[in-house]
Write a protein that holds these residues in place. Structure first.
Motif, PDB file in Angstrom:
ATOM      1  N   ILE A 149       0.903  -1.123   0.208  1.00 38.64           N
ATOM      2  CA  ILE A 149      -0.059  -0.153  -0.144  1.00 38.64           C
ATOM      3  C   ILE A 149       0.977   1.227   0.202  1.00 38.64           C
ATOM      4  O   ILE A 149       1.809   1.429   0.934  1.00 38.64           O
ATOM      5  N   PHE A 150       0.799   2.147  -1.037  1.00 39.28           N
ATOM      6  CA  PHE A 150       1.482   3.271  -0.973  1.00 39.28           C
ATOM      7  C   PHE A 150       0.662   4.748  -0.681  1.00 39.28           C
ATOM      8  O   PHE A 150      -0.388   4.509  -1.094  1.00 39.28           O
ATOM      9  N   TYR A 151       1.057   5.628  -0.190  1.00 43.14           N
ATOM     10  CA  TYR A 151       0.425   6.818   0.289  1.00 43.14           C
ATOM     11  C   TYR A 151       1.218   7.864  -0.573  1.00 43.14           C
ATOM     12  O   TYR A 151       2.450   8.078   0.081  1.00 43.14           O
ATOM     13  N   ARG A 152       0.755   8.630  -1.361  1.00 48.58           N
ATOM     14  CA  ARG A 152       1.540   9.473  -2.149  1.00 48.58           C
ATOM     15  C   ARG A 152       3.001   8.938  -2.532  1.00 48.58           C
ATOM     16  O   ARG A 152       4.160   9.696  -2.353  1.00 48.58           O
ATOM     17  N   ASN A 153       3.097   7.694  -3.059  1.00 47.86           N
ATOM     18  CA  ASN A 153       4.004   7.056  -3.659  1.00 47.86           C
ATOM     19  C   ASN A 153       5.150   6.682  -2.708  1.00 47.86           C
ATOM     20  O   ASN A 153       6.139   6.252  -3.090  1.00 47.86           O
ATOM     21  N   GLN A 154       4.813   6.683  -1.248  1.00 47.20           N
ATOM     22  CA  GLN A 154       5.407   6.123  -0.212  1.00 47.20           C
ATOM     23  C   GLN A 154       5.109   4.855   0.159  1.00 47.20           C
ATOM     24  O   GLN A 154       3.779   4.903   0.535  1.00 47.20           O
TER      25      GLN A 154
END
Length: 234
Positions: free
Chosen positions: A140-145
């Motif tokens: 799972i990524f949040y703003r590519n992190q």
């Protein structure tokens, strides 16, 4: 190795024979981590617990099992800031690093990487999930992190029982209210895979995960008790 569903064992003598054969097998195969799981009725039968102690098993954790019917589960849309990528789309190092970080600081007594190397855990995962394991290993990524992992699967031997082999968020991204949403998103993936219902479990001390289960309309089914072989490689 995890031994569970021992309902076909009909006596303490039979259980002793099974444990004796088990010990021979795990030493022959050099299996490094072994657990025996008893349900509430089995753990109340004193001879079983006594025999486990004689074979160097000790109670490690009590797990709470939850269930949710997915037949009326409403599909949800992924929030724009989040993205999910499978192991087919990313490097395995990213997946393994995120998985290891997500399991750190867990309130569950039994967690990945506590006794085995990352590679051994990864090999176990591949065996458990089967040849299509890559599509079930999601970061799972949040703003590519990368912020966490989820691993939806149809339980082996069933056609519609949904499970999450593992679900977790990296410590730095906890306490943001994401757990409820990302767990619900995982249920969405399970329904897409054909699951009619979901079974999930967490340790007795993992109150945050218990709250997530309840928030996402999962009902407590039963408790199970995990006994771990004390001679497992540390």
């Amino acid at each position: 190795m995890v031994i569970e569903e021992i309902g076909e064992i009909d006596s303490a003598k039979h259980f002793e024979e099974v444990l004796s054969e088990l010990m021979k097998y795990i030493r022959e195969k050099e299996i490094q981590s072994v657990s025996v799981v008893l349900n509430e009725q089995e753990v109340e039968y004193t001879p079983y617990a006594e025999l486990l102690g004689q074979f160097s098993f000790e109670r490690q954790e009590t797990q709470f099992f939850y269930r949710r019917d997915l037949s009326k589960f409403k599909n949800i849309e992924m929030k724009s800031a989040f993205a999910v990528k499978s192991l087919k789309e990313i490097d395995s190092d990213i997946f393994l690093k995120t998985w290891a970080e997500a399991s750190s600081g867990s309130l569950n007594a039994s967690t990945p990487f506590s006794t085995l190397s990352v590679q051994k855990e990864f090999e176990g995962l591949q065996t458990e999930l089967g040849p299509d394991y890559e599509k079930n290993c999601l970061v799972i990524f949040y703003r590519n992190q990368a912020v966490g992992v989820t691993m939806p699967q149809i339980e082996e031997g069933t056609i519609d029982e949904g499970r999450l082999f593992y679900f977790g968020i990296i410590p730095a991204f906890r306490n943001r209210g994401w757990g409820k949403y990302l767990h619900k998103l995982s249920l969405h993936f399970l329904k897409q895979m054909g699951a009619a219902y979901y079974i999930g479990a967490t340790g007795q001390n993992n109150i945050p995960m218990q709250r997530i289960f309840k928030t996402n309309a999962c009902e407590l089914m039963e408790r199970k008790f995990i006994y771990r072989w004390k001679d497992s490689v540390k």
